[in-house]
Design a protein around this motif. Sequence first.
Motif, PDB file in Angstrom:
ATOM      1  N   ILE A  84     120.598  81.257  80.868  1.00 57.66           N
ATOM      2  CA  ILE A  84     120.750  80.491  79.629  1.00 57.66           C
ATOM      3  C   ILE A  84     122.002  80.995  78.911  1.00 57.66           C
ATOM      4  N   MET A  85     122.861  80.070  78.471  1.00 54.28           N
ATOM      5  CA  MET A  85     124.117  80.511  77.854  1.00 54.28           C
ATOM      6  C   MET A  85     124.755  79.423  77.012  1.00 54.28           C
ATOM      7  N   GLY A  86     125.459  79.885  75.977  1.00 50.96           N
ATOM      8  CA  GLY A  86     126.356  79.044  75.200  1.00 50.96           C
ATOM      9  C   GLY A  86     127.608  79.849  74.923  1.00 50.96           C
ATOM     10  N   SER A  87     128.556  79.271  74.223  1.00 48.61           N
ATOM     11  CA  SER A  87     129.835  79.952  73.989  1.00 48.61           C
ATOM     12  C   SER A  87     129.679  81.239  73.186  1.00 48.61           C
ATOM     13  N   THR A  88     128.664  81.310  72.336  1.00 49.32           N
ATOM     14  CA  THR A  88     128.490  82.489  71.479  1.00 49.32           C
ATOM     15  C   THR A  88     127.951  83.701  72.236  1.00 49.32           C
ATOM     16  N   ASN A  89     127.465  83.490  73.456  1.00 49.29           N
ATOM     17  CA  ASN A  89     126.863  84.588  74.228  1.00 49.29           C
ATOM     18  C   ASN A  89     127.856  85.297  75.144  1.00 49.29           C
ATOM     19  N   CYS A  90     129.052  84.724  75.303  1.00 45.37           N
ATOM     20  CA  CYS A  90     129.979  85.211  76.325  1.00 45.37           C
ATOM     21  C   CYS A  90     131.059  86.131  75.785  1.00 45.37           C
ATOM     22  N   LYS A  91     131.395  87.120  76.597  1.00 48.87           N
ATOM     23  CA  LYS A  91     132.569  87.954  76.313  1.00 48.87           C
ATOM     24  C   LYS A  91     133.825  87.280  76.879  1.00 48.87           C
ATOM     25  N   LYS A  92     133.621  86.480  77.918  1.00 47.20           N
ATOM     26  CA  LYS A  92     134.736  85.826  78.604  1.00 47.20           C
ATOM     27  C   LYS A  92     134.566  84.312  78.523  1.00 47.20           C
ATOM     28  N   ASP A  93     135.494  83.581  79.113  1.00 51.71           N
ATOM     29  CA  ASP A  93     135.440  82.119  79.114  1.00 51.71           C
ATOM     30  C   ASP A  93     134.119  81.622  79.716  1.00 51.71           C
ATOM     31  N   PRO A  94     133.388  80.741  79.034  1.00 48.04           N
ATOM     32  CA  PRO A  94     132.081  80.293  79.514  1.00 48.04           C
ATOM     33  C   PRO A  94     132.099  79.703  80.929  1.00 48.04           C
ATOM     34  N   GLU A  95     133.147  78.945  81.253  1.00 49.37           N
ATOM     35  CA  GLU A  95     133.237  78.371  82.605  1.00 49.37           C
ATOM     36  C   GLU A  95     133.303  79.473  83.658  1.00 49.37           C
ATOM     37  N   TYR A  96     134.126  80.468  83.392  1.00 51.83           N
ATOM     38  CA  TYR A  96     134.269  81.587  84.326  1.00 51.83           C
ATOM     39  C   TYR A  96     132.947  82.352  84.456  1.00 51.83           C
ATOM     40  N   VAL A  97     132.301  82.603  83.319  1.00 46.07           N
ATOM     41  CA  VAL A  97     131.018  83.324  83.323  1.00 46.07           C
ATOM     42  C   VAL A  97     129.997  82.560  84.165  1.00 46.07           C
ATOM     43  N   LEU A  98     129.923  81.246  83.966  1.00 44.83           N
ATOM     44  CA  LEU A  98     128.964  80.441  84.725  1.00 44.83           C
ATOM     45  C   LEU A  98     129.282  80.456  86.216  1.00 44.83           C
TER      46      LEU A  98
END
Length: 216
Positions: A18-32
């Motif tokens: 589960i993720m949104g932009s506020t949860n990421c240290k890095k770019d959300p696309e890359y994280v996913l």
Amino acid sequence: MTKFQRNEIEELLQLYFIMGSTNCKKDPEYVLQQAIEGGITLFQFREKGPGALEGREKARLAQKLFRVCKDAGIPFIVNDDVGLAVELDADGIHVGQEDLAANFVRERAGDKILGVSAHTIEEANKAIRDGADYLGLGPIYPTISKDDARAVSGLAIIDNFRKNGITIPIVGIGGITAANARDVIQAGANGVSLISAIAAADDVKKASSELKRAVM
């Protein structure tokens, strides 16, 4: 009901990111992308909390992440936004007890996967009557990922639901890590759902892989 079979949903819930932009240290696309390479089985787009994107910005990010999932064959769930789920033709939607009523969501979402957060047997039974395909139970352990999280329920909530005849797929959420994920499965859950254990990890792919091994 959904076009997915129950055994398919049980497998999809195994490692539910589960993720949104506020949860990421890095770019959300890359994280996913890294999480998918690490072995996640299902993804939920949850854009909530301080600084969360809204309107078209939220929709644009959702479209990008939806494409990443589609390319990888990972089903895409939208948190608490039926309009966005329908617009994207996402695979499913997840709602909490304070969100839209599950029976309304089922009506709007058609044969999409419907997940409902439940905290009591009564809430679980109502969700099932309303057409839920799986239940989200938690927080199992203390969590910092949700500013609206309830009191910790512990593993006992999963065991209690199973002993009270709740047979539909269950996913545990809240404070789950590679060190305790196996305990959640052994308590009776079909899978674990996580935010920060993956999204905030320094090495997202490695964190996902370790979690996948823990629940296998």
